[in-house]
Structure formats: structure tokens, C-alpha cells
Design an enzyme around this catalytic site. Structure first.
Site, PDB file in Angstrom:
ATOM      1  N   TYR A 153       0.839  -1.213   0.000  1.00 22.38           N
ATOM      2  CA  TYR A 153       0.000   0.000   0.000  1.00 22.38           C
ATOM      3  C   TYR A 153       0.874   1.263   0.000  1.00 22.38           C
ATOM      4  O   TYR A 153       0.634   2.208  -0.757  1.00 22.38           O
ATOM      5  CB  TYR A 153      -0.906  -0.043   1.230  1.00 22.38           C
ATOM      6  CG  TYR A 153      -1.901   1.084   1.340  1.00 22.38           C
ATOM      7  CD1 TYR A 153      -3.050   1.109   0.553  1.00 22.38           C
ATOM      8  CD2 TYR A 153      -1.716   2.120   2.258  1.00 22.38           C
ATOM      9  CE1 TYR A 153      -3.971   2.136   0.666  1.00 22.38           C
ATOM     10  CE2 TYR A 153      -2.642   3.146   2.383  1.00 22.38           C
ATOM     11  CZ  TYR A 153      -3.767   3.149   1.585  1.00 22.38           C
ATOM     12  OH  TYR A 153      -4.681   4.172   1.696  1.00 22.38           O
ATOM     13  N   LYS A 157       1.090   4.293  -2.696  1.00 23.21           N
ATOM     14  CA  LYS A 157       0.729   5.675  -2.357  1.00 23.21           C
ATOM     15  C   LYS A 157       1.916   6.635  -2.487  1.00 23.21           C
ATOM     16  O   LYS A 157       1.743   7.821  -2.782  1.00 23.21           O
ATOM     17  CB  LYS A 157       0.125   5.730  -0.948  1.00 23.21           C
ATOM     18  CG  LYS A 157      -1.204   4.979  -0.827  1.00 23.21           C
ATOM     19  CD  LYS A 157      -2.255   5.543  -1.770  1.00 23.21           C
ATOM     20  CE  LYS A 157      -3.615   4.905  -1.609  1.00 23.21           C
ATOM     21  NZ  LYS A 157      -4.623   5.480  -2.529  1.00 23.21           N
TER      22      LYS A 157
HETATM   23  P1  NAP Z   1     -13.468   2.611   0.455  1.00 25.91           P
HETATM   24  O1  NAP Z   1     -14.581   3.062   1.321  1.00 25.91           O
HETATM   25  O2  NAP Z   1     -12.994   1.189   0.537  1.00 25.91           O
HETATM   26  O3  NAP Z   1     -13.859   2.940  -1.054  1.00 25.91           O
HETATM   27  C1  NAP Z   1     -13.053   2.555  -2.122  1.00 25.91           C
HETATM   28  C2  NAP Z   1     -13.929   2.373  -3.345  1.00 25.91           C
HETATM   29  O4  NAP Z   1     -13.087   1.991  -4.447  1.00 25.91           O
HETATM   30  C3  NAP Z   1     -14.987   1.276  -3.168  1.00 25.91           C
HETATM   31  O5  NAP Z   1     -16.227   1.742  -3.667  1.00 25.91           O
HETATM   32  C4  NAP Z   1     -14.439   0.142  -4.032  1.00 25.91           C
HETATM   33  O6  NAP Z   1     -15.427  -0.684  -4.595  1.00 25.91           O
HETATM   34  C5  NAP Z   1     -13.731   0.933  -5.134  1.00 25.91           C
HETATM   35  N1  NAP Z   1     -12.771   0.106  -5.856  1.00 25.91           N
HETATM   36  C6  NAP Z   1     -11.938  -0.847  -5.354  1.00 25.91           C
HETATM   37  N2  NAP Z   1     -11.211  -1.391  -6.343  1.00 25.91           N
HETATM   38  C7  NAP Z   1     -11.595  -0.778  -7.490  1.00 25.91           C
HETATM   39  C8  NAP Z   1     -11.226  -0.921  -8.845  1.00 25.91           C
HETATM   40  N3  NAP Z   1     -10.305  -1.839  -9.235  1.00 25.91           N
HETATM   41  N4  NAP Z   1     -11.830  -0.153  -9.778  1.00 25.91           N
HETATM   42  C9  NAP Z   1     -12.773   0.745  -9.414  1.00 25.91           C
HETATM   43  N5  NAP Z   1     -13.163   0.940  -8.141  1.00 25.91           N
HETATM   44  C10 NAP Z   1     -12.588   0.176  -7.194  1.00 25.91           C
HETATM   45  O7  NAP Z   1     -12.162   3.505   0.647  1.00 25.91           O
HETATM   46  P2  NAP Z   1     -11.952   4.932   1.376  1.00 25.91           P
HETATM   47  O8  NAP Z   1     -11.576   4.682   2.781  1.00 25.91           O
HETATM   48  O9  NAP Z   1     -13.071   5.842   1.042  1.00 25.91           O
HETATM   49  O10 NAP Z   1     -10.607   5.408   0.627  1.00 25.91           O
HETATM   50  C11 NAP Z   1     -10.641   6.113  -0.600  1.00 25.91           C
HETATM   51  C12 NAP Z   1      -9.221   6.426  -1.029  1.00 25.91           C
HETATM   52  O11 NAP Z   1      -8.557   7.164  -0.017  1.00 25.91           O
HETATM   53  C13 NAP Z   1      -8.364   5.176  -1.274  1.00 25.91           C
HETATM   54  O12 NAP Z   1      -7.490   5.411  -2.360  1.00 25.91           O
HETATM   55  C14 NAP Z   1      -7.589   5.050   0.018  1.00 25.91           C
HETATM   56  O13 NAP Z   1      -6.369   4.363  -0.176  1.00 25.91           O
HETATM   57  C15 NAP Z   1      -7.370   6.499   0.386  1.00 25.91           C
HETATM   58  N6  NAP Z   1      -7.143   6.728   1.813  1.00 25.91           N
HETATM   59  C16 NAP Z   1      -8.079   6.396   2.755  1.00 25.91           C
HETATM   60  C17 NAP Z   1      -7.809   6.642   4.106  1.00 25.91           C
HETATM   61  C18 NAP Z   1      -8.796   6.308   5.192  1.00 25.91           C
HETATM   62  O14 NAP Z   1      -8.485   6.536   6.374  1.00 25.91           O
HETATM   63  N7  NAP Z   1      -9.975   5.817   4.888  1.00 25.91           N
HETATM   64  C19 NAP Z   1      -6.604   7.213   4.478  1.00 25.91           C
HETATM   65  C20 NAP Z   1      -5.665   7.531   3.505  1.00 25.91           C
HETATM   66  C21 NAP Z   1      -5.959   7.294   2.170  1.00 25.91           C
HETATM   67  P3  NAP Z   1     -15.900  -2.025  -3.803  1.00 25.91           P
HETATM   68  O15 NAP Z   1     -16.492  -1.537  -2.505  1.00 25.91           O
HETATM   69  O16 NAP Z   1     -16.883  -2.644  -4.743  1.00 25.91           O
HETATM   70  O17 NAP Z   1     -14.673  -2.843  -3.598  1.00 25.91           O
END
Ligand code: NAP
Length: 245
Positions: A153, A157
Site C-alpha cells: 500500500y 501511495k
Molecule cells: P473505500 O470506502 O474502501 O472505497 C473505495 C472504493 O473503491 C470502493 O467503492 C471500491 O469498490 C472501489 N474500488 C476498489 N477497487 C476498485 C477498482 N479496481 N476499480 C474501481 N473501483 C474500485 O475507501 P476509502 O476509505 O473511502 O478510501 C478512498 C481512497 O482514499 C483510497 O485510495 C484510500 O487508499 C485512500 N485513503 C483512505 C484513508 C482512510 O483513512 N480511509 C486514508 C488515507 C488514504 P468495492 O467496494 O466494490 O470494492
């Protein structure tokens, strides 16, 4: 109305508790026409419809170039332009390196890094013709600081930050900005799976002493897509309560 009539494509935005959907919601409130691209067609359509009739939900796996291209062509067919791309789709497959399989490494790089590359490649072509556009890539505090159990990861990133700087240099002369956001520890399904012990430890390392909310991230993604951020490019903005400083 910071984004009035702008056409914005946001990947991974069908998960209603996620950062992508929070961004989509704020963009719609700010006047943008929002296209949600996610794995599941039904979920994408439902999420877009919940924002209003003028928005669009499409299915594509961002790691598949052909699917990305087909989705982008559909966006062009409907709206004729793309002003904003938010590469938000991302996954985790955490493990200590001794236990991490090749598949766990490859899959995370394929979705998080190659997925953003595929989308930027196809959307750049359109923005270059328009001579305008904003690209915002979702990195992470983990990509800046590193994190035990997340070599895959963190590599993806940190790679996002390098791609962001390179593309900012390639596209800058055409008036296109490319920036990244490094969210910290935000309340979503991705962080729900962490144990209470891990959460408590993480909270101890955040100067603001709270988890971030999806709205905290969405506000920054909206700012970077607006004319207010016209002179900002190639940057990674940390939105992490001070965690990564
Ligand atoms: P999330 O709730 O898991 O949402 C991610 C979305 O991406 C889900 O709808 C998922 O679909 C979709 N997805 C996964 N694989 C995909 C693919 N191959 N093609 C198209 N869509 C795909 O994640 P989040 O927490 O909102 O995070 C969003 C972004 O912010 C990510 O890049 C994550 O790494 C980054 N981020 C998050 C945090 C945090 O604390 N949450 C912190 C730092 C960075 P499915 O549900 O169908 O799998």
C-alpha cells in the site's frame, strides 16, 4: 457554487461511507456534474442517482485500461468534456513482508497505482485538447511516512506522489494542474476493520486527537478542483490532523 457546470469524474465513489462519495456529494452541491466510476454498475448508478438526475454512474475496473477507456468515452459522449478527475479508487491487502504474497503485492499496485495511471492517461488526452483541467490523486499519510504491514500500500501511495509531480510537469504548460492529497486516519469502511487497540495507538499519534471525517477530505478535494487553487500544482496536501508532520 465553486464548481458550477464542471464535469467531474471520481473513481471508487460508489461506497456511500467512503471519501469518494463524500467528494461526489460536495461536488454536486457545488454545481458540478458528477460521474461515479466504480466496480459495481448497480452501486455506481444508485450512488449517482442519489445526487440528482444530471449525474452518471458507470462501471469499470480502474486497473483495466480497456474498461477505463470505454467509461471515459461514455462520459465524453454524454457531457462532451472532462474538467476534473479524482483518482480515489483504492484497496488495502495488509501483511508483514514475510507473509505478503506476490498476489497481495501485485493487486494493490494494480488498483492503486496502475488504476490512477490508466485514468490519467485517457483523461490527459482530453484535458490537453481543452487546455484546462484539474487532476487530484488520493495518496495517503502511509505513502509519506511508511507503515509496518503495508509495504504494498505504501509503495502504491508513494508512487502516486511521484506520478503526480511528473504529470504536473508534463501538463503544466497547458494550464492543467495535478495534485495529490494525503489523508490521515479517516472514518470509513477501510479503517472500520482496524482493531480498537490499533485505533487507540493511531489516535495517540494525531495532534488533533480525533479521526478525520470524510468531509475533511472532500473539502480539500473541492478546493484543489476550483479556480481558487489555480496556481497550485505538483503538490501533496496532507489532511491528517498533523499525524504525518
Ligand atoms: P473505500 O470506502 O474502501 O472505497 C473505495 C472504493 O473503491 C470502493 O467503492 C471500491 O469498490 C472501489 N474500488 C476498489 N477497487 C476498485 C477498482 N479496481 N476499480 C474501481 N473501483 C474500485 O475507501 P476509502 O476509505 O473511502 O478510501 C478512498 C481512497 O482514499 C483510497 O485510495 C484510500 O487508499 C485512500 N485513503 C483512505 C484513508 C482512510 O483513512 N480511509 C486514508 C488515507 C488514504 P468495492 O467496494 O466494490 O470494492
Amino acid at each position: 457554487m465553486l464548481l458550477k457546470n464542471k464535469v467531474a469524474v471520481i473513481t471508487g465513489a460508489a461506497s456511500v461511507r467512503g471519501l469518494g462519495f463524500a467528494t461526489a456529494k460536495l461536488y454536486a452541491e457545488q454545481g458540478a456534474k458528477v460521474v461515479i466510476i466504480d466496480l459495481n454498475a448497480e452501486a455506481s448508478r444508485a450512488a449517482a442517482a442519489s445526487l440528482g438526475d444530471e449525474h452518471l454512474g458507470l462501471a469499470a475496473n480502474v486497473s483495466n485500461e480497456l474498461q477505463v477507456n470505454a467509461a471515459i468515452e461514455q462520459v465524453l459522449g454524454k457531457y462532451g468534456r472532462i474538467d476534473i478527475l479524482v483518482n480515489n479508487a483504492g484497496i488495502t491487502k495488509d501483511n508483514l513482508i514475510m507473509k505478503m504474497s506476490e498476489e497481495e503485492f501485485d493487486k494493490v499496485i494494480e488498483v492503486n497505482l496502475k488504476g490512477a495511471f490508466n485514468c490519467m492517461k485517457h483523461v490527459s488526452r482530453i484535458m490537453l485538447k481543452q487546455r484546462s483541467g484539474h487532476i487530484i490523486n488520493m495518496s495517503s499519510v502511509s505513502g509519506v511516512m511508511g507503515n509496518a504491514g503495508q509495504v504494498n500500500y505504501c509503495a502504491s501511495k508513494a508512487g502516486i506522489i511521484g506520478m503526480t509531480k511528473s504529470l504536473a510537469r508534463e501538463l503544466g504548460s497547458r494550464g492543467i494542474t495535478v495534485n495529490a492529497i494525503a489523508p490521515g486516519f479517516i472514518e470509513t469502511e477501510m479503517t472500520d476493520v482496524l482493531s480498537e487497540d490499533v485505533k487507540e495507538n493511531l489516535l495517540g499519534s494525531i495532534p488533533l486527537k480525533r479521526m478525520g471525517q470524510t468531509k475533511d477530505i472532500a473539502e480539500t478535494v473541492a478546493f484543489l478542483a476550483s479556480d481558487k487553487a489555480a496556481y497550485i500544482t505538483g503538490q501533496t496536501i496532507s489532511v491528517d490532523g498533523g499525524m504525518g508532520m
